[in-house]
Design an enzyme around this catalytic site. Structure first.
Site, PDB file in Angstrom:
ATOM      1  CB  ALA A   7      -1.936 -11.530  -5.543  1.00  0.00           C
ATOM      2  CD  GLU A  10       1.582 -16.327  -0.833  1.00  0.00           C
ATOM      3  OE1 GLU A  10       0.890 -15.613  -1.523  1.00  0.00           O
ATOM      4  OE2 GLU A  10       1.240 -17.367  -0.805  1.00  0.00           O
ATOM      5  CD  GLU A  25      -3.042 -14.837   1.114  1.00  0.00           C
ATOM      6  OE1 GLU A  25      -3.185 -14.957   2.148  1.00  0.00           O
ATOM      7  OE2 GLU A  25      -2.116 -14.589   0.371  1.00  0.00           O
TER       8      GLU A  25
HETATM    9  N1  COA Z   1      -4.982  -5.805  -4.669  1.00  0.00           N
HETATM   10  C1  COA Z   1      -5.106  -4.592  -5.346  1.00  0.00           C
HETATM   11  N2  COA Z   1      -5.459  -3.413  -4.896  1.00  0.00           N
HETATM   12  C2  COA Z   1      -4.860  -3.156  -3.698  1.00  0.00           C
HETATM   13  C3  COA Z   1      -4.246  -4.185  -2.874  1.00  0.00           C
HETATM   14  C4  COA Z   1      -4.527  -5.557  -3.499  1.00  0.00           C
HETATM   15  N3  COA Z   1      -3.895  -6.597  -3.002  1.00  0.00           N
HETATM   16  N4  COA Z   1      -4.071  -3.675  -1.783  1.00  0.00           N
HETATM   17  C5  COA Z   1      -4.351  -2.263  -1.801  1.00  0.00           C
HETATM   18  N5  COA Z   1      -4.832  -2.246  -3.035  1.00  0.00           N
HETATM   19  C6  COA Z   1      -5.224  -0.552  -3.510  1.00  0.00           C
HETATM   20  C7  COA Z   1      -6.571  -0.421  -3.013  1.00  0.00           C
HETATM   21  O1  COA Z   1      -7.604  -1.004  -3.512  1.00  0.00           O
HETATM   22  C8  COA Z   1      -6.429   1.234  -3.151  1.00  0.00           C
HETATM   23  O2  COA Z   1      -6.743   1.674  -4.422  1.00  0.00           O
HETATM   24  P1  COA Z   1      -7.551   2.708  -4.739  1.00  0.00           P
HETATM   25  O3  COA Z   1      -6.936   3.980  -4.278  1.00  0.00           O
HETATM   26  O4  COA Z   1      -7.685   2.601  -6.506  1.00  0.00           O
HETATM   27  O5  COA Z   1      -8.878   2.337  -4.340  1.00  0.00           O
HETATM   28  C9  COA Z   1      -4.792   1.633  -2.979  1.00  0.00           C
HETATM   29  O6  COA Z   1      -4.547   0.135  -3.026  1.00  0.00           O
HETATM   30  C10 COA Z   1      -4.612   2.095  -1.514  1.00  0.00           C
HETATM   31  O7  COA Z   1      -5.232   0.914  -0.653  1.00  0.00           O
HETATM   32  P2  COA Z   1      -6.060   1.392   0.798  1.00  0.00           P
HETATM   33  O8  COA Z   1      -6.773   0.012   1.113  1.00  0.00           O
HETATM   34  O9  COA Z   1      -7.125   2.584   0.333  1.00  0.00           O
HETATM   35  O10 COA Z   1      -5.205   1.739   1.868  1.00  0.00           O
HETATM   36  P3  COA Z   1      -5.314   1.673   3.264  1.00  0.00           P
HETATM   37  O11 COA Z   1      -4.223   2.325   4.074  1.00  0.00           O
HETATM   38  O12 COA Z   1      -6.491   1.972   3.841  1.00  0.00           O
HETATM   39  O13 COA Z   1      -5.304   0.056   3.718  1.00  0.00           O
HETATM   40  C11 COA Z   1      -4.313  -2.093   3.572  1.00  0.00           C
HETATM   41  C12 COA Z   1      -4.075  -0.761   3.449  1.00  0.00           C
HETATM   42  C13 COA Z   1      -2.933  -2.737   2.996  1.00  0.00           C
HETATM   43  C14 COA Z   1      -4.569  -2.599   5.031  1.00  0.00           C
HETATM   44  C15 COA Z   1      -5.406  -2.537   2.504  1.00  0.00           C
HETATM   45  O14 COA Z   1      -5.110  -1.885   1.353  1.00  0.00           O
HETATM   46  C16 COA Z   1      -5.768  -4.301   2.211  1.00  0.00           C
HETATM   47  O15 COA Z   1      -6.192  -4.542   3.150  1.00  0.00           O
HETATM   48  N6  COA Z   1      -5.156  -4.511   0.968  1.00  0.00           N
HETATM   49  C17 COA Z   1      -5.381  -5.920   0.897  1.00  0.00           C
HETATM   50  C18 COA Z   1      -4.529  -6.745   1.490  1.00  0.00           C
HETATM   51  C19 COA Z   1      -4.780  -8.400   0.913  1.00  0.00           C
HETATM   52  O16 COA Z   1      -5.976  -8.877   1.201  1.00  0.00           O
HETATM   53  N7  COA Z   1      -4.010  -8.797   0.282  1.00  0.00           N
HETATM   54  C20 COA Z   1      -3.908 -10.323   0.043  1.00  0.00           C
HETATM   55  C21 COA Z   1      -4.199 -10.346  -1.370  1.00  0.00           C
HETATM   56  S1  COA Z   1      -4.277 -12.099  -1.874  1.00  0.00           S
END
Ligand code: COA
Length: 260
Positions: free
Chosen positions: A66, A115, A135
């Site tokens: 999300a 999900e 989460e």
């Molecule tokens: N919500 C909002 N933005 C998200 C996102 C999310 N769930 N997941 C990734 N993004 C965005 C990042 O903020 C980033 O945006 P920016 O370039 O404007 O800063 C972009 O997507 C790329 O992500 P980034 O984190 O830079 O890539 P990465 O390769 O370093 O890491 C992940 C990849 C998937 C490990 C990491 O993005 C992550 O942990 N995301 C969140 C996962 C999460 O907790 N999901 C559950 C949400 S309830």
């Protein structure tokens, strides 16, 4: 209808929905959830479409969850509403769709992304896919059905571990636990999903819809899956598809289902 966050491609009886926010790793914001609801509804009502595949754009992510930026400031009531509305519009909606839905998990499927994949009728993953429910690392729990559907798919112990550790499961392990049905190189992912979809389209869409209903009933505490199955089974006997399917078998020919 025009969409800003997703796009749809149709090939014969198979539609592919691609979530198209690659710069945000296809994170599900409100607008995307609403568009997905609309797209699934339209495709389900389209008599020509027999199977829907859903995937994410780019090579990195199916859906990374999300959209955290949208709910970081929410209060208790807003949090509850977010989960309820999302489940209603997308996750339960996909699970109960009469048209089969295959998730093509092409990379990260985290939080709401996993999900969504779990709400689909089954999942195929690319070798680079990573799945998890992170989460609790954000101080919240899965709210789009993850606490229910993950134990259904992988068993309670593994689900508890995944949820508590907020860790990611790689594709081979996800295959081992039955979270996904196949793991293939990324460039073969959509082709395999289309091949499976094609096989499904040979069968009676009317009967498949009844089967989806009966299988899902077993996972709904207020429903009796066996009773739903009996009703659905009986219902099939009144359909043209049943007459054609059984007649074709007895006449040793391929069925041409009138409901398809
Ligand atoms: N919500 C909002 N933005 C998200 C996102 C999310 N769930 N997941 C990734 N993004 C965005 C990042 O903020 C980033 O945006 P920016 O370039 O404007 O800063 C972009 O997507 C790329 O992500 P980034 O984190 O830079 O890539 P990465 O390769 O370093 O890491 C992940 C990849 C998937 C490990 C990491 O993005 C992550 O942990 N995301 C969140 C996962 C999460 O907790 N999901 C559950 C949400 S309830």
């Amino acid at each position: 209808m025009d969409y800003d966050n997703i796009y749809i491609e149709e090939e014969g009886n198979i539609a592919t929905i691609t979530i198209d926010r690659p710069k945000k790793l296809n994170a599900l914001n409100k607008a995307t959830i609403e568009e997905l609801h609309q797209a699934f509804k339209e495709l389900d009502e389209d008599g020509e479409i027999k199977v829907i595949i859903i995937t994410g754009s780019g090579e990195k992510a199916f859906v990374a969850g999300a959209d955290i930026s949208e709910f970081a400031h929410f209060n208790v009531a807003q949090g509850g509403h977010l989960a309820a509305k999302g489940q209603e519009l997308l996750f339960d909606f996909v699970q109960d769709l009469a048209t089969p839905v295959i998730a093509a998990v092409n990379g990260f499927a985290l939080g709401g992304g996993l999900e969504l994949a779990m709400a689909c009728h089954f999942r195929v993953a690319s070798a680079n896919a990573k799945m998890g429910l992170p989460e609790v690392s954000l101080g919240v729990i899965p709210g789009y059905g993850g606490t229910q559907r993950l134990p259904q798919l992988v068993g309670k112990g593994i689900a508890m571990e995944m949820i508590m550790t907020a860790g990611m499961m790689d594709a081979p392990r996800a295959l081992h636990y039955g979270l996904v049905n196949y793991v293939v190189p990324q460039e073969e992912l959509l082709a395999l999903c289309r091949k499976l979809a094609q096989k499904i389209t040979n069968n009676s869409a009317v009967a498949i819809a009844q089967a989806i209903k009966a299988v899902n009933a077993g996972y709904k505490p207020k429903e009796d899956g066996y009773a739903v199955e009996i009703n659905a089974f009986g219902h099939c006997f009144g359909t043209g598809d049943f007459k054609e399917g059984t007649t074709a078998f007895l006449e040793k020919r391929k069925a041409d289902f009138p409901g398809n």
